[in-house]
Design an enzyme around this catalytic site. Structure first.
Site, PDB file in Angstrom:
ATOM      1  N   GLU A   1       0.906  -1.569   0.063  1.00  0.00           N
ATOM      2  CA  GLU A   1       0.112  -0.272   0.185  1.00  0.00           C
ATOM      3  C   GLU A   1       0.952   1.384   0.285  1.00  0.00           C
ATOM      4  OE1 GLU A   1      -2.341   0.622  -0.288  1.00  0.00           O
ATOM      5  OE2 GLU A   1      -3.334   2.292   0.132  1.00  0.00           O
ATOM      6  N   ASP A   2       1.763   1.093   0.533  1.00  0.00           N
ATOM      7  CA  ASP A   2       2.645   2.358   0.901  1.00  0.00           C
ATOM      8  C   ASP A   2       3.956   2.809   0.613  1.00  0.00           C
ATOM      9  OD1 ASP A   2       0.053   3.813   2.105  1.00  0.00           O
ATOM     10  OD2 ASP A   2       1.160   2.851   4.538  1.00  0.00           O
TER      11      ASP A   2
END
Ligand code: MN
Length: 743
Positions: A76-77
């Site tokens: 996700e990041d």
């Protein structure tokens, strides 16, 4: 920040065969990927997955889950990809991290249609592998613990709402009670800051005022237990602000009226000791009636087991106690995760998601998802998906699948009335998800509620204390009024019929119609009810209907008594001289079917109640006492209380007429003297439950070094059943005597 070796050590402590290489690899990979990213708190971003991994070690989860916790935000990041994680860590871990990435992109507090779809996706991701949910909940817990660092108000509020509406209930449904409580409390601060402030301030003031209270009770109880050679961990606490808030809301009461602020947990080694602790607690302090619950013999649906009781503590504060074993404590705390651990220890090294399959909480998850995926139309699906989303409402189903929305906290009685008034009025019991549960059980989202009905049932006063919806309460009140009138009318008819028969007349409604006006009654039923309530004397009606005869009520009774005595002698009855000077008539063989009033039980068609602590059970010889405005009170014939009724008019011949098709339990009280030894109470409880007895309460009366005496309130079917239990108790090696109490 936790070092690499510290994390490995933590895992090693419960899992000696840890795959250290895997943990180290995940630690380094996640640290490098997150690089210089920062958290809102100013900490390096990597501190977050590390904390989540630490929470996973508290739950003592397997290596793969710890690795997933470390990696959960990488796709996700950071520039990490699923393919890369698959290559380095294998597909199992890749799939789990992917599941978490998908969840983190779901907006669960969005417009309704989208929310439904997202909620379905969330559940599907969890259903795939329950470890996704465990990591997600830990992730949410750490984010909630650091929520105050998030600067944007809007964002903070959304996260808190999502936690309150979705993740906290989900944790509770999975049996992770402690996690649920902490999530709710953290969310409460943000969702309702004023209420949170008020309650915390009050709690702080109370804490200052009673600063020594918790410690005192802890010490006191520990010492009392030690005197009995019971090893126990006693932990006291003030309840959490959110649980107090919820209670205030549910009962619409203020903080001042709230009496349950203190909770204590007593954790012991084995099941028998739980009952021994209960004995000690009930000996030391008076117990609050109606608060004793044995979730050990009847576990909750999410596998929760514990004994609950409330006592009035040393400084007259109400104190709630939970008594459980270490194992039960772990299940209460870790829920679904505890099963994984437990089985792991026994069988070693088995895959956790398969293990969790076996728990009932997981079964619920599967069923909910099955149900969700069966919803065909978007509307139906949305209805179904409302499950768990709205925290002021619960959504339950009839056995045919009809959805009924209920206010949170509502019991099955409200559900029954929501379906139909007739169903409500004839409710005798209910099954939730196929299991018979008490009518006071709170309904939960997704419950399938089956109402058990009986034509013989009518609503009772205590339903008004249980029902919460206006519709149900109004219907109950109306029905109680009607039923009461009918019961008094039945009693009145019985009394009038006897009077008519004594004069050689036949009672029928037609002869009563002409006298209605004279007695200011609107109908025959009303007239009979007035007789039943003793508002109008049967003799007055008789004299009006049949003026040729003149009988005073007193003479009627005397004549009846004399005739009855003659008849009794004829039929082989005999008079029993009571100590009080009262004459009891006891039938030796034949029963007087026509003259005596049939007593069915508490739910009969007559205004009947049983003498408090009198403990009449079917099989006992009984007497009825007529009390104006209250109907008949039934006493066992040997009851001392009968001394007080010397007015002949009040005495009524009664006999049992038990409904064998719908048997009812009756309260009885026994006194037991037992050897003072570990396991005695558990043995007694076992004997009673093996013989189909229900324990309502156990009260310790006195203790000597070698034996103790207790009073046990039971519910039994009849005298035979009660005697069987008493005989079984007498036969037990730990019991020195057992007998019935009648006062
Ligand atoms: Mn995260």
């Amino acid at each position: 920040m936790m070092r690499q070796y510290e994390l490995v050590e933590r895992v090693n402590r419960y899992n000696p065969t840890t795959d250290e290489a895997l943990l180290n690899k995940a630690y380094v990979y996640a640290m490098q990927k997150h690089g210089t990213q920062m958290r809102a708190s100013g900490d390096p971003y990597f501190s977050h997955p590390l904390e989540v991994a630490a929470i996973m070690t508290d739950l003592r989860l397997d290596d793969a889950t710890i690795a997933v916790a470390l990696l959960h935000d990488t796709i996700e990041d950071t520039d990490a990809t699923r393919a890369e994680i698959d290559t380095i860590f294998g597909e199992e871990i890749g799939k789990l991290v992917d599941g978490l990435t998908k969840i983190s992109r779901l907006d669960l507090i969005s417009r309704r249609a989208k929310q439904a779809e997202n909620f379905r996706k969330l559940l599907l991701a969890i259903a795939d592998d329950v470890r996704v949910l465990l990591v997600k909940l830990a992730d949410r817990l750490h984010n909630m613990r650091t929520l105050h660092f998030v600067k944007e108000d809007e964002r903070r509020k959304r996260i808190a709402e999502e936690t309150m509406e979705i993740y906290a209930p989900l944790a509770g449904r999975m049996g992770m009670q402690d996690l649920r409580n902490e999530l709710e409390d953290l969310a409460f601060r943000t969702v309702n800051p004023e209420a949170y402030q008020t309650i915390t301030a009050r709690l702080d003031a109370l804490r200052e005022k009673n600063s020594a209270l918790i410690g005192d009770i802890e010490r006191d109880l520990t010492e009392r237990l030690a005197e009995r050679q019971i090893q126990a961990t006693v932990r006291g606490r003030m309840k959490r602000p959110y649980s107090i808030f919820r209670k205030m809301e549910q009962k619409s009461i203020g903080f001042e009226q709230l009496s349950d602020i203190y909770g204590f947990r007593v954790v012991v080694d084995d099941l028998e000791t739980c009952y021994a602790v209960l004995g000690v607690v009930h000996t030391a302090w008076p117990s609050v009636p109606g608060r004793f619950k044995d979730y050990i013999s009847t576990p909750k649906q999410n596998d929760y087991r514990s004994i609950h009781t409330t006592v009035v503590g040393p400084s007259r504060q109400r104190v709630e106690l939970q008594i459980r074993t270490r194992e039960m404590d772990r299940v209460a705390e870790y829920g679904i995760a505890a099963h994984a651990l437990y089985k792991d220890e026994v069988k070693g090294g088995r895959n956790i998601s398969h293990l969790a399959d076996e728990s009932r909480a997981y079964e619920w998850l599967r069923q909910t998802i099955d149900m969700l995926s069966q919803g065909d139309t978007p509307e139906e699906f949305l209805e179904n998906t409302k499950l768990e989303l709205f925290h002021d409402q619960v959504f339950c189903f009839t056995p045919k699948g009809r959805l009924i929305a209920m206010p949170r906290g509502a019991p099955p009685i409200d559900f029954a009335y929501a379906v139909h008034t007739d169903i409500g009025n004839t409710t005798v019991g209910c099954k939730i998800n196929g299991q018979i549960v008490p009518l006071v059980t709170e309904l939960r989202n997704g419950d399938e509620v089956e109402i058990i009905r009986s034509g013989a049932q009518t609503p009772t006063d205590d339903w008004l204390n249980i029902a919460v919806t206006g519709k149900a309460r109004a219907a109950i009140r109306r029905s109680i009024r009607d039923a009461q009138r009918e019961r008094y009318a039945a009693l009145g008819r019985h009394i009038l019929k006897r009077g008519f028969e004594r004069r050689g007349l036949e009672l029928n409604d037609k002869v009563l119609v002409p006298v209605l006006l004279r007695f200011s009654q609107a109908s025959v039923i009303d007239l009979m009810a007035a007789v039943g309530r003793s508002e109008i004397h049967a003799a007055d009606i008789l004299n009006t209907v049949d003026p040729s005869h003149d009988d005073t009520p007193h003479e009627v009774i005397s004549t009846e008594r004399a005739a009855s005595a003659d008849k009794a002698r004829e039929e082989g009855w005999f008079d029993l001289e009571g100590g009080s000077g009262l004459k009891f008539r006891v039938p030796t063989g034949a029963t007087e079917e026509t003259a005596s009033l049939p007593i069915r039980g508490l739910h009969s068609n007559l205004p009947i109640r049983f003498a408090p602590d009198g403990g009449a059970v079917p099989g006992d010889r009984i007497v009825g006492i007529l009390t104006p405005g209250e109907g008949i009170t039934v006493y066992p014939i040997h009851s001392e209380a009968l001394k007080d009724f010397d007015d002949d008019d009040q005495w009524l011949d009664v006999r049992w007429d038990v409904d064998t098709e719908h048997p009812e339990r009756f309260p009885a009280r026994v006194s037991v003297a037992a050897i003072n030894e570990p396991g005695t109470l558990a043995e007694i409880a076992r004997i009673i439950s093996q013989n189909d007895g229900n324990i309502d309460n156990i009260k310790m009366m006195s203790r000597a070094a070698d034996f103790h005496e207790m009073t046990i309130d039971l519910e039994v079917w009849d005298l035979k059943h009660l005697n069987r239990i008493i005989n079984q108790l007498r036969g037990a090696s730990v019991v020195s005597s057992a007998q019935r109490l009648n006062h």
